[in-house]
Design a protein around this motif. Structure first.
Motif, PDB file in Angstrom:
ATOM      1  N   ALA A 255      -7.786   0.238  -4.155  1.00  0.00           N
ATOM      2  CA  ALA A 255      -8.037  -1.193  -4.367  1.00  0.00           C
ATOM      3  C   ALA A 255      -6.868  -2.023  -3.848  1.00  0.00           C
ATOM      4  CB  ALA A 255      -8.278  -1.466  -5.846  1.00  0.00           C
ATOM      5  N   ILE A 256      -5.670  -1.529  -4.037  1.00  0.00           N
ATOM      6  CA  ILE A 256      -4.490  -2.222  -3.514  1.00  0.00           C
ATOM      7  C   ILE A 256      -4.538  -2.242  -1.991  1.00  0.00           C
ATOM      8  CG2 ILE A 256      -1.974  -2.059  -3.291  1.00  0.00           C
ATOM      9  CD1 ILE A 256      -1.981  -1.006  -6.219  1.00  0.00           C
ATOM     10  N   PHE A 257      -4.932  -1.121  -1.388  1.00  0.00           N
ATOM     11  CA  PHE A 257      -5.067  -1.076   0.065  1.00  0.00           C
ATOM     12  C   PHE A 257      -6.084  -2.104   0.565  1.00  0.00           C
ATOM     13  CE2 PHE A 257      -7.807   0.528   3.498  1.00  0.00           C
ATOM     14  CZ  PHE A 257      -6.926   0.385   4.555  1.00  0.00           C
TER      15      PHE A 257
ATOM     16  N   LEU B  79      -7.327  -7.150   3.305  1.00  0.00           N
ATOM     17  CA  LEU B  79      -8.119  -8.371   3.427  1.00  0.00           C
ATOM     18  C   LEU B  79      -7.324  -9.649   3.167  1.00  0.00           C
ATOM     19  CD1 LEU B  79     -11.368  -7.134   1.673  1.00  0.00           C
ATOM     20  CD2 LEU B  79     -10.934  -7.354   4.126  1.00  0.00           C
ATOM     21  N   PHE B  80      -6.367  -9.600   2.240  1.00  0.00           N
ATOM     22  CA  PHE B  80      -5.661 -10.814   1.850  1.00  0.00           C
ATOM     23  C   PHE B  80      -4.160 -10.777   2.093  1.00  0.00           C
ATOM     24  CE2 PHE B  80      -9.390 -10.519  -0.969  1.00  0.00           C
ATOM     25  CZ  PHE B  80     -10.050 -11.658  -0.541  1.00  0.00           C
ATOM     26  N   GLY B  81      -3.664  -9.677   2.653  1.00  0.00           N
ATOM     27  CA  GLY B  81      -2.240  -9.541   2.895  1.00  0.00           C
ATOM     28  C   GLY B  81      -1.691 -10.518   3.915  1.00  0.00           C
ATOM     29  N   TRP B  82      -2.551 -11.058   4.758  1.00  0.00           N
ATOM     30  CA  TRP B  82      -2.100 -12.008   5.780  1.00  0.00           C
ATOM     31  C   TRP B  82      -1.646 -13.321   5.162  1.00  0.00           C
ATOM     32  CZ3 TRP B  82      -4.786 -16.551   6.201  1.00  0.00           C
ATOM     33  CH2 TRP B  82      -6.052 -16.582   5.620  1.00  0.00           C
ATOM     34  N   THR B  83      -2.096 -13.596   3.929  1.00  0.00           N
ATOM     35  CA  THR B  83      -1.579 -14.766   3.225  1.00  0.00           C
ATOM     36  C   THR B  83      -0.350 -14.318   2.448  1.00  0.00           C
ATOM     37  OG1 THR B  83      -2.867 -14.398   1.207  1.00  0.00           O
ATOM     38  CG2 THR B  83      -3.924 -15.668   2.963  1.00  0.00           C
ATOM     39  N   VAL B  84       0.601 -15.169   2.326  1.00  0.00           N
ATOM     40  CA  VAL B  84       1.829 -14.801   1.605  1.00  0.00           C
ATOM     41  C   VAL B  84       1.517 -14.476   0.156  1.00  0.00           C
ATOM     42  CG1 VAL B  84       4.085 -15.633   0.863  1.00  0.00           C
ATOM     43  CG2 VAL B  84       3.267 -16.160   3.155  1.00  0.00           C
ATOM     44  N   ILE B  85       0.661 -15.272  -0.474  1.00  0.00           N
ATOM     45  CA  ILE B  85       0.337 -15.033  -1.887  1.00  0.00           C
ATOM     46  C   ILE B  85      -0.424 -13.716  -2.057  1.00  0.00           C
ATOM     47  CG2 ILE B  85      -1.815 -16.372  -1.910  1.00  0.00           C
ATOM     48  CD1 ILE B  85       0.750 -16.384  -4.721  1.00  0.00           C
ATOM     49  N   GLY B  86      -1.324 -13.405  -1.135  1.00  0.00           N
ATOM     50  CA  GLY B  86      -2.050 -12.136  -1.212  1.00  0.00           C
ATOM     51  C   GLY B  86      -1.128 -10.945  -1.063  1.00  0.00           C
ATOM     52  N   TRP B  87      -0.155 -11.056  -0.165  1.00  0.00           N
ATOM     53  CA  TRP B  87       0.807  -9.971   0.036  1.00  0.00           C
ATOM     54  C   TRP B  87       1.674  -9.790  -1.208  1.00  0.00           C
ATOM     55  CZ3 TRP B  87       6.026  -8.883   0.360  1.00  0.00           C
ATOM     56  CH2 TRP B  87       6.363  -7.709   1.018  1.00  0.00           C
TER      57      TRP B  87
ATOM     58  N   THR C 118       0.830  -1.203   0.000  1.00  0.00           N
ATOM     59  CA  THR C 118       0.000   0.000   0.000  1.00  0.00           C
ATOM     60  C   THR C 118       0.864   1.253   0.000  1.00  0.00           C
ATOM     61  OG1 THR C 118      -1.767  -1.150   1.176  1.00  0.00           O
ATOM     62  CG2 THR C 118      -1.785   1.250   1.265  1.00  0.00           C
ATOM     63  N   LEU C 119       1.919   1.258   0.786  1.00  0.00           N
ATOM     64  CA  LEU C 119       2.817   2.407   0.823  1.00  0.00           C
ATOM     65  C   LEU C 119       3.493   2.631  -0.525  1.00  0.00           C
ATOM     66  CD1 LEU C 119       4.447   1.837   4.324  1.00  0.00           C
ATOM     67  CD2 LEU C 119       2.729   3.541   3.702  1.00  0.00           C
ATOM     68  N   VAL C 120       3.905   1.547  -1.178  1.00  0.00           N
ATOM     69  CA  VAL C 120       4.519   1.663  -2.505  1.00  0.00           C
ATOM     70  C   VAL C 120       3.528   2.260  -3.488  1.00  0.00           C
ATOM     71  CG1 VAL C 120       5.424   0.327  -4.458  1.00  0.00           C
ATOM     72  CG2 VAL C 120       6.191  -0.184  -2.139  1.00  0.00           C
ATOM     73  N   ALA C 121       2.290   1.771  -3.456  1.00  0.00           N
ATOM     74  CA  ALA C 121       1.261   2.287  -4.362  1.00  0.00           C
ATOM     75  C   ALA C 121       0.993   3.769  -4.116  1.00  0.00           C
ATOM     76  CB  ALA C 121      -0.021   1.483  -4.203  1.00  0.00           C
ATOM     77  N   LEU C 122       0.911   4.172  -2.864  1.00  0.00           N
ATOM     78  CA  LEU C 122       0.650   5.579  -2.555  1.00  0.00           C
ATOM     79  C   LEU C 122       1.822   6.470  -2.962  1.00  0.00           C
ATOM     80  CD1 LEU C 122      -1.049   5.239   0.939  1.00  0.00           C
ATOM     81  CD2 LEU C 122      -2.130   5.919  -1.215  1.00  0.00           C
TER      82      LEU C 122
END
Length: 62
Positions: free
Chosen positions: A28-30, A35-43, A15-19
């Motif tokens: 949408a990235i945020f 919601l899915f960043g807790w999974t490695v693939i989502g992150w 999110t910081l990179v996108a901003l």
């Protein structure tokens, strides 16, 4: 308090990179990161997405 700040910053790196890049889908990235960043693939998906091309509006002059 500082103990929670560092993991939170690491979690929201996509999110910081996108901003910082002014990405047109930053919100949408945020949400995806939240919601899915807790999974490695989502992150990883949000990190890759945040580094993709940015759409710049072209102004046509008459």
């Amino acid at each position: 308090m500082e103990i929670l700040l560092i993991p939170a910053l690491l979690y929201f790196i996509p999110t910081l990179v996108a901003l910082l890049r002014g990405h047109h889908n930053a919100f949408a990235i945020f949400l995806t990161n939240l919601l899915f960043g807790w999974t490695v693939i989502g992150w990883l998906i949000t990190l890759i997405w945040s580094t993709t091309a940015i759409i710049h509006r072209v102004q046509v002059q008459n």
